[in-house]
Design an enzyme around this catalytic site. Structure first.
Site, PDB file in Angstrom:
ATOM      1  N   ASP A  14       0.814  -1.220   0.000  1.00 21.30           N
ATOM      2  CA  ASP A  14       0.000   0.000   0.000  1.00 21.30           C
ATOM      3  C   ASP A  14       0.846   1.268   0.000  1.00 21.30           C
ATOM      4  O   ASP A  14       0.590   2.185  -0.784  1.00 21.30           O
ATOM      5  CB  ASP A  14      -0.936   0.024   1.220  1.00 21.30           C
ATOM      6  CG  ASP A  14      -2.226  -0.737   0.953  1.00 21.30           C
ATOM      7  OD1 ASP A  14      -2.503  -1.033  -0.227  1.00 21.30           O
ATOM      8  OD2 ASP A  14      -2.947  -1.019   1.926  1.00 21.30           O
ATOM      9  N   ARG A  94       1.938   5.212  16.557  1.00 26.56           N
ATOM     10  CA  ARG A  94       1.494   6.249  15.606  1.00 26.56           C
ATOM     11  C   ARG A  94       1.894   7.662  16.012  1.00 26.56           C
ATOM     12  O   ARG A  94       2.413   8.421  15.188  1.00 26.56           O
ATOM     13  CB  ARG A  94      -0.024   6.170  15.358  1.00 26.56           C
ATOM     14  CG  ARG A  94      -0.534   4.806  14.910  1.00 26.56           C
ATOM     15  CD  ARG A  94       0.280   4.178  13.829  1.00 26.56           C
ATOM     16  NE  ARG A  94      -0.241   2.882  13.439  1.00 26.56           N
ATOM     17  CZ  ARG A  94       0.453   1.965  12.784  1.00 26.56           C
ATOM     18  NH1 ARG A  94       1.716   2.200  12.450  1.00 26.56           N
ATOM     19  NH2 ARG A  94      -0.084   0.822  12.469  1.00 26.56           N
ATOM     20  N   ASP A 123      -5.977   3.818  13.102  1.00 26.82           N
ATOM     21  CA  ASP A 123      -4.656   4.396  12.884  1.00 26.82           C
ATOM     22  C   ASP A 123      -4.704   5.722  12.130  1.00 26.82           C
ATOM     23  O   ASP A 123      -3.924   6.631  12.399  1.00 26.82           O
ATOM     24  CB  ASP A 123      -3.747   3.384  12.180  1.00 26.82           C
ATOM     25  CG  ASP A 123      -3.359   2.236  13.116  1.00 26.82           C
ATOM     26  OD1 ASP A 123      -3.273   2.485  14.336  1.00 26.82           O
ATOM     27  OD2 ASP A 123      -3.151   1.105  12.640  1.00 26.82           O
ATOM     28  N   SER A 174      -3.795  -8.795   8.246  1.00 29.52           N
ATOM     29  CA  SER A 174      -3.237  -7.453   8.386  1.00 29.52           C
ATOM     30  C   SER A 174      -2.511  -7.428   9.719  1.00 29.52           C
ATOM     31  O   SER A 174      -3.116  -7.631  10.772  1.00 29.52           O
ATOM     32  CB  SER A 174      -4.370  -6.428   8.360  1.00 29.52           C
ATOM     33  OG  SER A 174      -3.874  -5.185   8.802  1.00 29.52           O
TER      34      SER A 174
HETATM   35  N1  ARG Z   1      -7.056  -2.739  16.541  1.00 30.11           N
HETATM   36  C1  ARG Z   1      -5.741  -2.324  16.921  1.00 30.11           C
HETATM   37  C2  ARG Z   1      -5.682  -0.850  17.163  1.00 30.11           C
HETATM   38  O1  ARG Z   1      -6.514  -0.149  16.681  1.00 30.11           O
HETATM   39  C3  ARG Z   1      -4.690  -2.824  15.996  1.00 30.11           C
HETATM   40  C4  ARG Z   1      -4.564  -2.142  14.682  1.00 30.11           C
HETATM   41  C5  ARG Z   1      -3.516  -2.837  13.923  1.00 30.11           C
HETATM   42  N2  ARG Z   1      -3.323  -2.336  12.599  1.00 30.11           N
HETATM   43  C6  ARG Z   1      -3.205  -3.133  11.534  1.00 30.11           C
HETATM   44  N3  ARG Z   1      -2.932  -2.600  10.407  1.00 30.11           N
HETATM   45  N4  ARG Z   1      -3.327  -4.422  11.637  1.00 30.11           N
HETATM   46  O2  ARG Z   1      -4.805  -0.370  17.824  1.00 30.11           O
END
Ligand code: ARG
Length: 398
Positions: A14, A94, A123, A174
């Site tokens: 991506d 992040r 995110d 993912s």
């Molecule tokens: N649900 C988790 C969070 O919002 C994990 C997100 C993980 N991101 C991913 N691209 N798999 O913090």
């Protein structure tokens, strides 16, 4: 419209396609930033991939120490677990990556920042709210949210533009990982009833069979040594991930509430993080005065929520950190944990300023507690309930 943007670049499909797509459709120059936050995959090859996709520059930063000291340490002191379970793995990286993007943007005279998140997750919120707090002047770009590509479209686009991408075979999950743990989403786990297949676990593969113990030492609420050996926090966490993970402990399977209103089934593994928080909580039980400890527990959910919801850079977190730091003044000492296959628990704790008073707690001859004082204390403590019982409660109905 922005002319030059700094993209948070993972090196995956991506973000590689995003480099080219932003150049082509938005007419911008792209600087790629790759961050080492302790994730498993290597960043080797990212420079070539970024430049190959058309970036004008590539920056790579080892952020492991800063991540541990400035992001994980406050979280440990807070015992923050989102919805009581998730140690906020992705939510913590992040704001740090966003901060570094802003620094790189200043260095390159860029007027925009970009990320590769979709429109359905948390995110995007964390990146963009961090940009808003740190650099409201920069334009924000979210190409993946806007381009409307399926995964096949992206692969086709990459092929058409000669963008070097890694394995493009069907990607089942993912994954986002760093020092603090690993998140695994998608695939069969999108059915909340389906058990996660064994193959999804990486950090918590049970290989150790012999019981073991380890001692974690804290200073003012932060781990400073493992088995008596002083080392930086990020190294302690890496070692604990291996040690505790080898007992198959540290998995989380939950349905969580995303900021954007979606309930989502999530699986995580965070052996080091969960062991550290377990030990830290235990040491607090020995060293933090009761009312202060209870107030702190009341605040820790708020703390976890604001970190989860992208509000790392906010006045509320600053204020909560100030409260929490005061509470950690005497959280210094050692916690001993025991490991057996699929188990990890505390078996001992000690602290120079422990509030545990043997003379008060013991039932043997050393007992200094004034038993007779309790008679009047309990009589007055229960007086309100006794009055209620006489007039309105169970007593009055007899
Ligand atoms: N649900 C988790 C969070 O919002 C994990 C997100 C993980 N991101 C991913 N691209 N798999 O913090």
């Amino acid at each position: 419209m922005a002319k030059r943007v700094v993209l948070a670049y993972s090196g995956g499909l991506d973000t590689s396609v995003a480099v080219r797509w932003m150049i082509e459709h938005l007419g911008v120059e792209v600087v790629c930033l790759s961050a080492d936050v302790g994730q498993e995959g290597t960043l080797d090859g990212n420079r070539e991939k970024a430049l190959g996709a058309g970036a004008i520059a590539y920056e790579e930063l080892d952020l492991r120490q800063e991540f541990a000291d400035d992001f994980l340490a406050p979280l440990i002191k807070a015992n923050a677990l989102y919805e009581d379970q998730y140690p906020l793995v992705s939510a913590l990286s992040r704001p740090l990556i966003a901060k570094k993007q802003v620094e790189v943007a200043r260095k390159y005279g860029a007027d925009g920042v970009a990320h590769g998140c979709t429109g359905k997750g948390n995110d995007q919120v964390r990146f963009e709210v961090s940009y808003m707090a740190l650099a409201p002047d920069l334009e924000q770009l979210a190409p993946v949210r806007n381009w409307g590509f399926t995964r096949e479209d992206s692969i086709e686009y990459a092929g058409r533009h000669g963008i070097p991408v890694g394995a493009t075979k069907e990607k089942l999950y993912s994954i986002d990982d760093n020092l603090w743990g690993r998140a695994i989403e998608c695939g069969e786990m999108e059915d909340p009833w389906a058990e996660p297949p064994d193959g999804v676990w990486k950090m918590t593969r049970p290989t150790a069979t012999e019981p073991a113990q380890f001692t974690l030492s804290f200073e003012k609420g932060v781990p400073v040594a493992l088995d008596g050996q002083a080392k930086p926090l990020f190294e302690i966490i890496i070692e604990l991930n291996h040690l505790v993970g080898s007992y198959g402990w540290g998995r989380i399977d939950m349905v969580e509430n995303r900021r954007v209103g979606i309930k989502s089934r999530e699986t995580y593994e965070a052996p080091g993080a969960l062991a550290v928080i377990l030990a830290h909580r235990d040491l607090e039980s020995l060293t933090v005065e009761r009312d202060l400890g209870r107030q702190k527990i009341a605040l820790q959910h708020k703390y976890a929520e604001l970190v989860y919801d992208g509000l790392w850079y906010s006045p509320l977190r600053d204020a909560l950190d100030a409260f929490i730091d005061v509470s950690q003044e005497h959280v210094t000492g050692d916690v001993r944990l025991r490991l057996e296959p699929n188990r990890c628990w505390v078996v001992g704790r000690r602290a120079p300023r422990s509030l545990y008073d043997y003379g008060l707690a013991t039932y043997d001859a050393a007992d200094r507690f004034r038993h007779a004082d309790s008679e009047g204390f309990v009589r007055i403590w229960g007086l309100g309930v006794q009055t209620w019982s006489d007039v309105q409660g169970p007593g009055s109905q007899r």
